[in-house]
Design a protein around this motif. Structure first.
Motif, mmCIF file in Angstrom:
data_model
loop_
_atom_site.group_PDB
_atom_site.id
_atom_site.type_symbol
_atom_site.label_atom_id
_atom_site.label_comp_id
_atom_site.label_asym_id
_atom_site.label_seq_id
_atom_site.Cartn_x
_atom_site.Cartn_y
_atom_site.Cartn_z
ATOM 1 N N ALA A 86 -11.632 0.421 -10.616
ATOM 2 C CA ALA A 86 -10.437 -0.322 -10.211
ATOM 3 C C ALA A 86 -10.762 -1.795 -10.008
ATOM 4 O O ALA A 86 -9.999 -2.680 -10.420
ATOM 5 C CB ALA A 86 -9.857 0.279 -8.928
ATOM 6 N N LEU A 87 -11.911 -2.083 -9.384
ATOM 7 C CA LEU A 87 -12.319 -3.478 -9.179
ATOM 8 C C LEU A 87 -12.600 -4.168 -10.513
ATOM 9 O O LEU A 87 -12.244 -5.326 -10.728
ATOM 10 C CB LEU A 87 -13.564 -3.548 -8.290
ATOM 11 C CG LEU A 87 -13.395 -3.133 -6.826
ATOM 12 C CD1 LEU A 87 -14.725 -3.275 -6.088
ATOM 13 C CD2 LEU A 87 -12.313 -3.951 -6.128
ATOM 14 N N ASP A 92 -7.508 -5.119 -7.444
ATOM 15 C CA ASP A 92 -7.436 -5.773 -6.132
ATOM 16 C C ASP A 92 -6.789 -7.158 -6.196
ATOM 17 O O ASP A 92 -6.430 -7.722 -5.165
ATOM 18 C CB ASP A 92 -8.834 -5.880 -5.508
ATOM 19 C CG ASP A 92 -9.809 -6.632 -6.405
ATOM 20 O OD1 ASP A 92 -9.712 -6.483 -7.643
ATOM 21 O OD2 ASP A 92 -10.666 -7.362 -5.878
ATOM 22 N N LYS A 93 -6.610 -7.671 -7.417
ATOM 23 C CA LYS A 93 -5.955 -8.983 -7.572
ATOM 24 C C LYS A 93 -4.477 -8.835 -7.969
ATOM 25 O O LYS A 93 -3.748 -9.822 -8.025
ATOM 26 C CB LYS A 93 -6.679 -9.797 -8.658
ATOM 27 C CG LYS A 93 -8.189 -9.943 -8.468
ATOM 28 C CD LYS A 93 -8.517 -10.945 -7.395
ATOM 29 C CE LYS A 93 -9.984 -11.360 -7.415
ATOM 30 N NZ LYS A 93 -10.952 -10.287 -7.400
ATOM 31 N N VAL A 98 -1.560 -6.434 -3.754
ATOM 32 C CA VAL A 98 -1.768 -7.363 -2.631
ATOM 33 C C VAL A 98 -0.624 -7.262 -1.632
ATOM 34 O O VAL A 98 -0.836 -7.233 -0.411
ATOM 35 C CB VAL A 98 -1.920 -8.817 -3.139
ATOM 36 C CG1 VAL A 98 -1.926 -9.791 -1.973
ATOM 37 C CG2 VAL A 98 -3.198 -8.955 -3.964
ATOM 38 N N LYS A 99 0.621 -7.164 -2.135
ATOM 39 C CA LYS A 99 1.775 -7.019 -1.240
ATOM 40 C C LYS A 99 1.689 -5.728 -0.439
ATOM 41 O O LYS A 99 1.968 -5.696 0.752
ATOM 42 C CB LYS A 99 3.071 -7.038 -2.052
ATOM 43 C CG LYS A 99 3.480 -8.409 -2.543
ATOM 44 C CD LYS A 99 4.795 -8.330 -3.311
ATOM 45 C CE LYS A 99 5.194 -9.709 -3.837
ATOM 46 N NZ LYS A 99 6.446 -9.636 -4.628
#
Length: 310
Positions: A86-87, A92-93, A98-99
């Motif tokens: 996932a990274l 994560d961006k 993020v919300k």
């Protein structure tokens, strides 16, 4: 049981949320790692953190069976692989992610703050529990109960003969084993267990109310046949012991106290932060939502469209 334990621990692992500091994973070197994923190794400390985030019941299952523990390690490794992937893909961006994390952080922050604010103020003492028990003792009353045995036969005449045998000195349990049609209770001498006053079949309830311990009833007719009842024991009305209730009452009172403390806390905040609800905007929003819902409801479903096309 082992299958359930593995499934339960897998679920706990999925929802556990321990965090690792940047650079916590180390390059695999030597044999002191517990799990290796690619060239990254996870140590005993990493595993410890994950386990301590799980409920105690899951931890007990984990250490009770080596196969369950090894399955846990495999699941842990799979979770780490998914996280790494996932990274790598930049999840994560992602703006939506993020919300969502911002919202989760807000909820976690509130919960953490409330736990600190409420824990001491909402503490329940043994004195609180005793006072509540005394004030509400009627709620913990146990009605009188009867321990009964019976002999079931098909006819009234057979019931009278059974009663006569017992009156002449034969053991009730012996007679029950020999002639009772209720073969299950006959195995234990006619024992059918304990019954609270008022919760017996009506025919039994009426008979036993005036009977004493050890007394034998006259034949009682029910839809199953004729019964001879013996009152083996009578437990008088009593109250549930406080020691058996203490922890449940502590939880109930803690929730009540927490609610009161929270209400007072929020009331105080309202003196600091002015809350204003714009009713005109609310009405407009609800009207638009109602309109959208009606429009959606009026649209034919995909299945209906296909049916019409035919």
């Amino acid at each position: 049981m082992k299958r359930f334990a593995v499934l339960f621990i897998a679920v706990m692992l999925l929802f556990s949320c321990t965090k690792k500091d940047a650079g916590q994973e180390k390059k695999a070197a030597g044999g002191d790692y517990m799990v290796k994923i690619g060239d990254a190794a996870l140590s005993k400390d990493d595993i410890d953190r994950e386990i301590k985030a799980m409920p105690e019941e899951a931890q007990r299952m984990l250490f009770g069976d080596k196969a369950v523990f090894e399955k846990f390690l495999q699941d842990y490794a799979e979770k780490e692989m998914l996280y790494k992937d996932a990274l790598k893909k930049g999840v994560d961006k992602d703006k939506d992610f993020v919300k969502r994390m911002e919202y989760s952080k807000k909820i976690a922050t509130i919960q953490f703050m409330l736990n600190k604010e409420l824990s001491k103020k909402a503490e329940v003492t043994d004195t609180d529990i005793q006072e509540y028990y005394n004030k509400n003792k009627a709620d913990f009353k146990k009605p009188a109960s009867y321990k009964l045995s019976h002999i079931l036969v098909k006819t009234e005449d057979a019931a009278k003969k059974a009663a006569e045998r017992i009156k002449k000195g034969e053991d009730f349990a012996k007679v029950a084993k020999e002639i009772s049609e209720d073969k299950e209770s006959a195995k234990s001498g006619g024992d059918i267990g304990d019954f609270e006053k008022g919760k017996l079949p009506p025919e039994f309830d009426k008979a036993v109310q005036n009977m004493k311990k050890g007394q034998i009833s006259a034949p009682i007719k029910t839809q199953f046949g004729y019964h001879i009842i013996k009152v083996a024991d009578i437990k008088p009305e009593s109250y549930i012991d406080l020691n058996n209730l203490k922890e449940n009452l502590r939880s109930v009172l803690a929730r009540e106290k927490q609610q009161k403390v929270l209400e007072e806390y929020v009331k105080g905040l309202k003196q600091t932060y002015k809350v204003e609800i714009n009713k005109a905007e609310v009405d407009k929003y609800l009207a638009s939502m109602t309109k959208d819902n009606k429009t959606d409801a009026a649209k034919p479903a995909d299945g209906q469209k296909q049916e019409k096309a035919k």
